[in-house]
Design a protein around this motif. Structure first.
Motif, PDB file in Angstrom:
ATOM      1  N   VAL A 145      63.728  43.928 -17.212  1.00 20.24           N
ATOM      2  CA  VAL A 145      62.459  43.639 -17.875  1.00 20.24           C
ATOM      3  C   VAL A 145      62.438  44.432 -19.174  1.00 20.24           C
ATOM      4  CG1 VAL A 145      59.951  43.740 -17.668  1.00 20.24           C
ATOM      5  CG2 VAL A 145      61.352  43.342 -15.623  1.00 20.24           C
ATOM      6  N   GLU A 146      62.223  43.742 -20.282  1.00 26.36           N
ATOM      7  CA  GLU A 146      62.240  44.395 -21.593  1.00 26.36           C
ATOM      8  C   GLU A 146      60.840  44.488 -22.173  1.00 26.36           C
ATOM      9  OE1 GLU A 146      65.291  43.181 -24.361  1.00 26.36           O
ATOM     10  OE2 GLU A 146      66.475  42.362 -22.704  1.00 26.36           O
ATOM     11  N   LEU A 147      60.469  45.714 -22.575  1.00 25.66           N
ATOM     12  CA  LEU A 147      59.206  45.978 -23.248  1.00 25.66           C
ATOM     13  C   LEU A 147      59.535  46.492 -24.640  1.00 25.66           C
ATOM     14  CD1 LEU A 147      58.803  46.536 -20.089  1.00 25.66           C
ATOM     15  CD2 LEU A 147      56.771  47.735 -20.774  1.00 25.66           C
ATOM     16  N   GLY A 148      58.707  46.189 -25.606  1.00 19.57           N
ATOM     17  CA  GLY A 148      58.909  46.669 -26.969  1.00 19.57           C
ATOM     18  C   GLY A 148      57.817  47.648 -27.365  1.00 19.57           C
ATOM     19  N   PHE A 149      58.201  48.652 -28.140  1.00 15.24           N
ATOM     20  CA  PHE A 149      57.255  49.669 -28.582  1.00 15.24           C
ATOM     21  C   PHE A 149      57.470  49.951 -30.069  1.00 15.24           C
ATOM     22  CE2 PHE A 149      58.081  50.446 -24.108  1.00 15.24           C
ATOM     23  CZ  PHE A 149      56.800  50.540 -23.601  1.00 15.24           C
ATOM     24  N   PRO A 150      56.426  50.399 -30.757  1.00 14.41           N
ATOM     25  CA  PRO A 150      56.600  50.804 -32.163  1.00 14.41           C
ATOM     26  C   PRO A 150      57.600  51.959 -32.263  1.00 14.41           C
ATOM     27  CG  PRO A 150      54.264  50.636 -31.597  1.00 14.41           C
ATOM     28  CD  PRO A 150      55.033  50.506 -30.317  1.00 14.41           C
ATOM     29  N   LYS A 151      58.239  52.069 -33.405  1.00 17.76           N
ATOM     30  CA  LYS A 151      59.307  53.052 -33.623  1.00 17.76           C
ATOM     31  C   LYS A 151      58.925  54.473 -33.240  1.00 17.76           C
ATOM     32  CE  LYS A 151      62.294  54.821 -37.318  1.00 17.76           C
ATOM     33  NZ  LYS A 151      63.307  55.283 -36.447  1.00 17.76           N
ATOM     34  N   ASP A 152      57.779  54.943 -33.628  1.00 19.35           N
ATOM     35  CA  ASP A 152      57.401  56.337 -33.402  1.00 19.35           C
ATOM     36  C   ASP A 152      56.572  56.553 -32.140  1.00 19.35           C
ATOM     37  OD1 ASP A 152      58.748  57.113 -35.726  1.00 19.35           O
ATOM     38  OD2 ASP A 152      57.011  56.634 -36.966  1.00 19.35           O
ATOM     39  N   CYS A 153      56.518  55.557 -31.275  1.00 18.94           N
ATOM     40  CA  CYS A 153      55.717  55.648 -30.059  1.00 18.94           C
ATOM     41  C   CYS A 153      56.396  56.571 -29.046  1.00 18.94           C
ATOM     42  CB  CYS A 153      55.553  54.246 -29.463  1.00 18.94           C
ATOM     43  SG  CYS A 153      54.490  54.182 -28.030  1.00 18.94           S
ATOM     44  N   LYS A 154      55.620  57.438 -28.430  1.00 23.78           N
ATOM     45  CA  LYS A 154      56.131  58.292 -27.350  1.00 23.78           C
ATOM     46  C   LYS A 154      56.064  57.468 -26.071  1.00 23.78           C
ATOM     47  CE  LYS A 154      56.561  62.625 -25.368  1.00 23.78           C
ATOM     48  NZ  LYS A 154      57.840  62.611 -24.735  1.00 23.78           N
ATOM     49  N   VAL A 155      57.209  57.169 -25.489  1.00 20.57           N
ATOM     50  CA  VAL A 155      57.269  56.277 -24.333  1.00 20.57           C
ATOM     51  C   VAL A 155      57.695  57.057 -23.095  1.00 20.57           C
ATOM     52  CG1 VAL A 155      58.338  54.213 -23.378  1.00 20.57           C
ATOM     53  CG2 VAL A 155      57.872  54.344 -25.830  1.00 20.57           C
TER      54      VAL A 155
ATOM     55  N   ASN B  78      58.574  55.508 -16.839  1.00 19.71           N
ATOM     56  CA  ASN B  78      58.109  55.440 -15.452  1.00 19.71           C
ATOM     57  C   ASN B  78      56.612  55.187 -15.340  1.00 19.71           C
ATOM     58  OD1 ASN B  78      60.731  55.829 -14.576  1.00 19.71           O
ATOM     59  ND2 ASN B  78      60.497  58.048 -14.542  1.00 19.71           N
ATOM     60  N   GLU B  79      55.853  55.514 -16.378  1.00 18.31           N
ATOM     61  CA  GLU B  79      54.419  55.248 -16.376  1.00 18.31           C
ATOM     62  C   GLU B  79      54.107  53.754 -16.493  1.00 18.31           C
ATOM     63  OE1 GLU B  79      52.570  57.637 -19.393  1.00 18.31           O
ATOM     64  OE2 GLU B  79      53.198  59.515 -18.442  1.00 18.31           O
ATOM     65  N   TRP B  80      55.084  52.946 -16.867  1.00 14.93           N
ATOM     66  CA  TRP B  80      54.883  51.518 -17.061  1.00 14.93           C
ATOM     67  C   TRP B  80      55.176  50.698 -15.807  1.00 14.93           C
ATOM     68  CZ3 TRP B  80      52.873  49.007 -21.218  1.00 14.93           C
ATOM     69  CH2 TRP B  80      52.594  49.807 -22.331  1.00 14.93           C
ATOM     70  N   LEU B  81      55.756  51.299 -14.774  1.00 14.43           N
ATOM     71  CA  LEU B  81      56.191  50.551 -13.599  1.00 14.43           C
ATOM     72  C   LEU B  81      55.064  49.730 -12.962  1.00 14.43           C
ATOM     73  CD1 LEU B  81      58.376  49.775 -11.597  1.00 14.43           C
ATOM     74  CD2 LEU B  81      57.809  51.848 -10.308  1.00 14.43           C
ATOM     75  N   GLY B  82      53.913  50.326 -12.734  1.00 20.33           N
ATOM     76  CA  GLY B  82      52.800  49.606 -12.108  1.00 20.33           C
ATOM     77  C   GLY B  82      52.368  48.398 -12.915  1.00 20.33           C
ATOM     78  N   LEU B  83      52.264  48.559 -14.237  1.00 22.35           N
ATOM     79  CA  LEU B  83      51.863  47.454 -15.108  1.00 22.35           C
ATOM     80  C   LEU B  83      52.926  46.355 -15.126  1.00 22.35           C
ATOM     81  CD1 LEU B  83      49.738  46.346 -17.025  1.00 22.35           C
ATOM     82  CD2 LEU B  83      50.815  47.646 -18.870  1.00 22.35           C
ATOM     83  N   VAL B  84      54.201  46.755 -15.159  1.00 24.28           N
ATOM     84  CA  VAL B  84      55.285  45.769 -15.141  1.00 24.28           C
ATOM     85  C   VAL B  84      55.221  44.952 -13.850  1.00 24.28           C
ATOM     86  CG1 VAL B  84      57.803  45.494 -14.951  1.00 24.28           C
ATOM     87  CG2 VAL B  84      56.840  46.999 -16.709  1.00 24.28           C
ATOM     88  N   LEU B  85      55.057  45.617 -12.709  1.00 23.02           N
ATOM     89  CA  LEU B  85      54.980  44.902 -11.432  1.00 23.02           C
ATOM     90  C   LEU B  85      53.773  43.967 -11.391  1.00 23.02           C
ATOM     91  CD1 LEU B  85      56.008  47.757  -8.985  1.00 23.02           C
ATOM     92  CD2 LEU B  85      57.356  45.740  -9.615  1.00 23.02           C
TER      93      LEU B  85
END
Length: 134
Positions: A33-43, A46-53
């Motif tokens: 699963v690919e998510l895109g973020f702005p260049k300077d975004c602090k990512v 693991n915090e995205w797992l719930g939203l991805v599911l």
């Protein structure tokens, strides 16, 4: 069967989902699963797992969140090459310097070009055949 699907709408947190089970022809569902973020975004992946599911379920790809058995997060920076006139000149100069030393830089990142896996295979075969290594 799909190998990957694009999701351009903002409804989902991801923009592409790939199906390894369809690529490898296994009876399990294995996804990337690919998510895109702005260049300077602090990512924090693991915090995205719930939203991805949640979004995978909303898109009809999975039936419930309990089906997850394992996952891995990888942050790619950059995930895709960014081509501009300066980069084209720079790549040309560096490849010329490398080739003078019998080093052949090919592929998406080796040539700083946007291409497919198939393009990379063809380029590698052509290079090998041109230099007598098949």
């Amino acid at each position: 069967q799909h190998h990957w699907l694009y999701f351009p709408e903002k409804t989902y947190c991801f923009y592409r989902v790939g199906f390894y089970d369809n690529i490898l022809q296994q009876d399990r569902m294995s996804l990337y699963v690919e998510l895109g973020f702005p260049k300077d975004c602090k990512v924090e992946p693991n915090e995205w797992l719930g939203l991805v599911l949640r979004d995978l379920e909303k898109a009809g790809i999975i039936t419930n969140k309990q089906c997850l058995t394992d996952y891995e997060s990888i942050l790619m920076d950059p995930a895709y090459v960014h081509i501009n006139a300066a980069a084209i000149r720079d790549v040309k100069e560096k490849k010329k310097w490398l080739e003078a030393r019998d080093v052949w830089s090919i592929g998406r990142y080796g040539s700083w070009t946007y291409c497919s896996i198939e393009d990379n295979i063809i380029e590698a075969r052509n290079l090998a055949s041109h230099h007598g290594k098949s």
